[in-house]
Design a protein around this motif. Structure first.
Motif, short mmCIF file in Angstrom:
data_model
loop_
_atom_site.label_atom_id
_atom_site.label_comp_id
_atom_site.label_asym_id
_atom_site.label_seq_id
_atom_site.Cartn_x
_atom_site.Cartn_y
_atom_site.Cartn_z
N PHE A 16 0.85 -1.15 -0.06
CA PHE A 16 0.02 0.04 -0.08
C PHE A 16 0.84 1.22 0.09
O PHE A 16 0.60 2.15 -0.65
N LEU A 17 1.92 1.39 0.54
CA LEU A 17 2.97 2.30 0.80
C LEU A 17 3.61 2.82 -0.54
O LEU A 17 3.52 3.63 -1.04
N LYS A 18 3.88 1.82 -1.19
CA LYS A 18 4.30 1.81 -2.76
C LYS A 18 3.33 2.21 -3.59
O LYS A 18 3.83 3.18 -4.35
N GLU A 19 2.15 1.82 -3.41
CA GLU A 19 1.24 2.27 -4.34
C GLU A 19 0.92 3.84 -4.05
O GLU A 19 0.72 4.81 -4.77
N CYS A 20 1.07 4.45 -2.89
CA CYS A 20 0.83 5.64 -2.34
C CYS A 20 1.98 6.59 -3.04
O CYS A 20 1.68 7.62 -3.39
N LYS A 21 3.24 5.94 -2.91
CA LYS A 21 4.25 6.86 -3.29
C LYS A 21 4.14 7.19 -4.92
O LYS A 21 4.33 8.16 -5.25
N ILE A 22 3.69 6.08 -5.47
CA ILE A 22 3.69 6.28 -6.97
C ILE A 22 2.51 7.24 -7.34
O ILE A 22 2.71 8.06 -8.26
N LEU A 23 1.52 7.15 -6.65
CA LEU A 23 0.44 8.12 -6.82
C LEU A 23 0.77 9.52 -6.57
O LEU A 23 0.71 10.48 -7.38
N ILE A 24 1.52 9.96 -5.17
CA ILE A 24 1.88 11.08 -5.13
C ILE A 24 2.83 11.79 -5.96
O ILE A 24 2.91 12.78 -6.45
N GLU A 25 3.75 10.62 -6.49
CA GLU A 25 4.90 11.38 -7.61
C GLU A 25 4.12 11.78 -8.77
O GLU A 25 4.33 13.16 -9.49
N LYS A 26 2.86 11.37 -9.14
CA LYS A 26 2.09 11.76 -10.19
C LYS A 26 1.18 12.97 -10.02
O LYS A 26 1.28 13.96 -10.75
N ILE A 27 0.90 13.11 -8.68
CA ILE A 27 -0.05 14.17 -8.21
C ILE A 27 0.89 15.49 -8.09
O ILE A 27 0.61 16.48 -8.46
#
Length: 466
Positions: free
Chosen positions: A290-301
């Protein structure tokens, strides 16, 4: 009006009702040249301008209309709507308060000062109720104590109830009543009203952009976003684990449906992560995946959000220079050192003290507080209100996600950073929205929410109630 003039007037009105606002304005202005004091022409010209979100010109012409004919109830109603919409988009506390007062006054005049049960003007009743909805959360000190303005809530419901009684298929009124119940934390009632609105107007474009006489303001009241929020909010008042699980499932399903309809929707992805993360945190199931998924999303945002926030803040400073002082205080705040938002804020501040032209973000030697620059900047903010609201939304959700992650990983700063700066910047951009989201977030306990409010309230001057 003679027959030819009346024919032109009807053509202009047809263009307005069909959404061809610029063409309608050309015709109305042509009419006004020969009959500048005509109340009907001024009223419909003003209404066309508010549908283009130019509330300054809308106020000018609608005011002239009611001055020429004080008993012109339709014009009073639409002048009230102009002030209501201006209040929504206004971040200056005094101006917001004045706009709300003016909206109430003109809507009540449109209703001939009758009690709701004695009036049959459904549209004005609904929009007067919507004006009282704005007052529900004006008192920040009440919100900090998990309270709302109960008197305004009651008035909002009185007018909206009567409007729905008169116009049961007016979807907009059902959606607005849903927000009143939501702010009162009456989530079951809110979900019911939202469901009725969705059934009446199943077309997403109709839900998101109500047609005339409601301007094209992007609405967060209706759509899958709001359904997801309501299911999410229901989880915080539900002790029954089976029911809570059901509400979480509903919230996640709505958020996932957003991504089916629009796979690249970053806000939808962020909402989904906030909901999933809150549930996982409660069940002690947060993990590295879940942490990794959040990190990828935040980089996009990050890149997209920075671009939008910078544009909004630049125009805010041009429209109201004291915004710069708020940003300077935020930049110097203790929690900003090393925070992701520090560069964003610094980049905006570098553009000033020189003012800038609306279509050029490079510094220009323009006189500070230039009225023309301020007027153009204010118009930009009105017409790009979706960016203003979107910025505050994203920042609020990032704060929520940060709250979720901090319980799992002491190094969460690498992904989001501390929650407080996000809330503080959201507050600068659109304070009422940011505080409403904090007031209702399900990621914090009531005690945690009160603590967060206490951190924010010193920077908020109390707003006198209208």
């Amino acid at each position: 009006m003679d027959n030819n003039t009346w024919a032109l007037a009807q053509k202009a009105e047809t263009l307005r009702l069909s959404g061809a606002y610029e063409q309608a304005i050309e015709k109305f202005e042509e009419l006004q040249k020969s009959d500048s004091d005509n109340a009907w022409i001024n009223a419909h010209l003003g209404t066309t301008y508010y549908q283009l979100m130019d509330y300054g010109k809308a106020e000018k012409y609608l005011t002239k209309a009611v001055e020429k004919n004080h008993k012109y109830l339709w014009a009073h109603a639409h002048l009230g709507e102009t002030y209501r919409l201006r209040a929504i988009t206004e971040n200056d506390k005094e101006q917001k308060n004045e706009s709300i007062k003016s909206a109430l006054r003109h809507f009540k005049t449109a209703l001939d000062h009758k009690a709701p049960e004695n009036s049959n003007y459904g549209w004005a009743l609904a929009h007067l109720g919507a004006t009282y909805r704005l007052k529900i959360t004006l008192d920040k000190n009440k919100l900090a104590k998990n309270e709302i303005d109960e008197k305004s809530k009651k008035q909002a419901l009185n007018y909206l109830d009567r409007a729905i009684e008169l116009m049961p298929t007016y979807a907009w009124a059902w959606g607005m009543r849903s927000t009143v119940h939501r702010l009162a934390q009456e989530y079951e009632e809110s979900l019911w009203d939202l469901g009725v609105e969705t059934q009446i107007s199943p077309d997403m474009e109709t839900l998101q952009h109500s047609p005339s006489p409601v301007p094209f303001l992007v609405s967060r009241r209706v759509s899958l976003y709001e359904h997801a929020f309501l299911f999410f909010y229901l989880t915080k008042i539900q002790d029954n684990s089976e029911k809570k699980e059901r509400y979480y499932s509903g919230a996640i399903a709505c958020a996932q449906q957003i991504l089916i309809l629009k796979p690249g929707d970053l806000i939808g992805q962020l909402i989904l992560k906030v909901i999933e993360g809150t549930q996982k945190n409660e069940e002690d199931k947060l993990n590295n995946k879940f942490l990794k998924e959040c990190k990828i999303l935040i980089e996009k945002i990050d890149a997209k959000l920075a671009e939008i926030c910078k544009a909004v803040l630049i125009y805010m400073i041009k429209a109201e220079p004291k915004t710069k002082h708020k940003l300077e205080m935020l930049a110097q705040a203790e929690g900003m050192s090393g925070h992701k938002l520090k560069k964003l804020v610094d980049d905006v501040l570098k553009k000033f003290p020189n003012n800038i032209e609306p279509k050029n973000i490079e510094p220009k030697n323009i006189e500070p507080n230039n009225p023309e620059i301020k007027a153009e900047a204010q118009l930009w903010l009105w017409q790009n209100f979706g960016w203003v609201e979107g910025s505050a939304s994203a920042l609020s959700f990032l704060a929520d996600l940060s709250e979720v992650l901090r319980y799992f990983d002491q190094h969460y700063d690498d992904i989001t950073g501390e929650p407080l700066p996000y809330r503080e910047l959201a507050l600068i951009i659109y304070d009422q929205y940011a505080l409403e989201r904090l007031y209702q977030t399900a990621t914090l306990s009531e005690a945690e929410r009160e603590k967060e409010f206490k951190k924010l309230l010193p920077s908020i001057k109390p707003l006198p109630l209208a």
